[in-house]
Scaffold this motif. Structure first.
Motif, PDB file in Angstrom:
ATOM      1  N   ALA A  37      -5.578 -35.696  29.242  1.00 25.05           N
ATOM      2  CA  ALA A  37      -6.003 -36.360  28.008  1.00 25.05           C
ATOM      3  C   ALA A  37      -5.080 -35.928  26.878  1.00 25.05           C
ATOM      4  O   ALA A  37      -4.451 -34.879  26.955  1.00 25.05           O
ATOM      5  N   PRO A  38      -5.007 -36.732  25.844  1.00 22.68           N
ATOM      6  CA  PRO A  38      -4.268 -36.288  24.658  1.00 22.68           C
ATOM      7  C   PRO A  38      -4.897 -34.983  24.177  1.00 22.68           C
ATOM      8  O   PRO A  38      -6.061 -34.706  24.468  1.00 22.68           O
ATOM      9  N   HIS A  39      -4.155 -34.199  23.453  1.00 27.92           N
ATOM     10  CA  HIS A  39      -4.664 -32.900  22.996  1.00 27.92           C
ATOM     11  C   HIS A  39      -6.080 -33.035  22.437  1.00 27.92           C
ATOM     12  O   HIS A  39      -6.356 -33.902  21.624  1.00 27.92           O
ATOM     13  N   SER A  40      -6.947 -32.180  22.913  1.00 24.93           N
ATOM     14  CA  SER A  40      -8.344 -32.216  22.500  1.00 24.93           C
ATOM     15  C   SER A  40      -8.733 -30.868  21.928  1.00 24.93           C
ATOM     16  O   SER A  40      -8.305 -29.832  22.443  1.00 24.93           O
ATOM     17  N   PRO A  41      -9.579 -30.857  20.908  1.00 28.53           N
ATOM     18  CA  PRO A  41     -10.069 -29.583  20.386  1.00 28.53           C
ATOM     19  C   PRO A  41     -11.148 -28.961  21.277  1.00 28.53           C
ATOM     20  O   PRO A  41     -11.552 -27.834  21.061  1.00 28.53           O
ATOM     21  N   VAL A  42     -11.594 -29.691  22.292  1.00 29.26           N
ATOM     22  CA  VAL A  42     -12.648 -29.196  23.180  1.00 29.26           C
ATOM     23  C   VAL A  42     -12.010 -28.447  24.338  1.00 29.26           C
ATOM     24  O   VAL A  42     -11.118 -28.963  25.009  1.00 29.26           O
ATOM     25  N   VAL A  43     -12.475 -27.208  24.562  1.00 26.78           N
ATOM     26  CA  VAL A  43     -11.889 -26.343  25.582  1.00 26.78           C
ATOM     27  C   VAL A  43     -12.985 -25.629  26.372  1.00 26.78           C
ATOM     28  O   VAL A  43     -14.121 -25.516  25.920  1.00 26.78           O
ATOM     29  N   VAL A  44     -12.614 -25.141  27.540  1.00 30.69           N
ATOM     30  CA  VAL A  44     -13.486 -24.257  28.302  1.00 30.69           C
ATOM     31  C   VAL A  44     -13.326 -22.880  27.671  1.00 30.69           C
ATOM     32  O   VAL A  44     -12.205 -22.378  27.536  1.00 30.69           O
ATOM     33  N   GLY A  45     -14.436 -22.291  27.269  1.00 29.11           N
ATOM     34  CA  GLY A  45     -14.396 -21.000  26.584  1.00 29.11           C
ATOM     35  C   GLY A  45     -14.798 -19.862  27.499  1.00 29.11           C
ATOM     36  O   GLY A  45     -14.318 -19.749  28.632  1.00 29.11           O
TER      37      GLY A  45
END
Length: 155
Positions: A37-45
């Protein structure tokens, strides 16, 4: 001028053949890149793969195992249709989760009632191991983030 045109065409054709011969074996061997996906602010933390206390498969113990999904951006993100997966057998499907900016949600393994901060996979068995990978995909099935961890039990 006319003698340089065939030479230039031959050089370009040769370069194309070399490039294709390097790319095709990788794709054929299953090493083609994932659709990201295009860069996303959602990440696995953060990840808690070894539930604290007794590993007795109680719901309390199962819910001690979790993976955090975090929105590092300022704007809210609708996670409806997104997935968090260990592999093809263990996939959590986000339903009506809207993740506010700079916030997180914990995806617990066991059974529970979903809230803004905690959602539950409703599994009766442990999912995450001490050497594992979590893959987060958006609603278009594009990889948004991947987190791998490796650890050992101290018991």
């Amino acid at each position: 001028m006319s003698s340089s045109a065939p030479r230039t065409a031959a050089v370009l054709l040769g370069a194309a053949v070399v490039t294709a011969s390097a790319v095709l074996p990788a794709a054929a061997a299953g090493h083609a890149p994932h659709h990201r996906a295009p860069h996303s602010p959602v990440v696995v933390g953060a990840v808690q793969y070894d539930s604290p206390g007794r590993d007795d498969r109680s719901n309390r113990s199962l819910n001690g195992e979790w993976v955090t999904v975090s929105n590092t951006g300022r704007k809210p993100v609708d996670l409806k249709g997104w997935t968090l997966a260990k592999d093809g057998r263990h996939v959590y499907h986000f339903k009506n989760v809207r993740l506010a900016g700079r916030s997180s949600v914990r995806v617990h393994t066991g059974v529970g009632r979903d809230t803004r901060r905690d959602v539950y996979q409703d599994s009766r068995q442990y999912i995450w191991d001490n050497n594992d990978t979590a893959t987060l995909r958006d609603s278009r099935h594009r990889v948004v983030d991947v987190k791998h961890w490796s650890g050992r039990r101290d018991r």
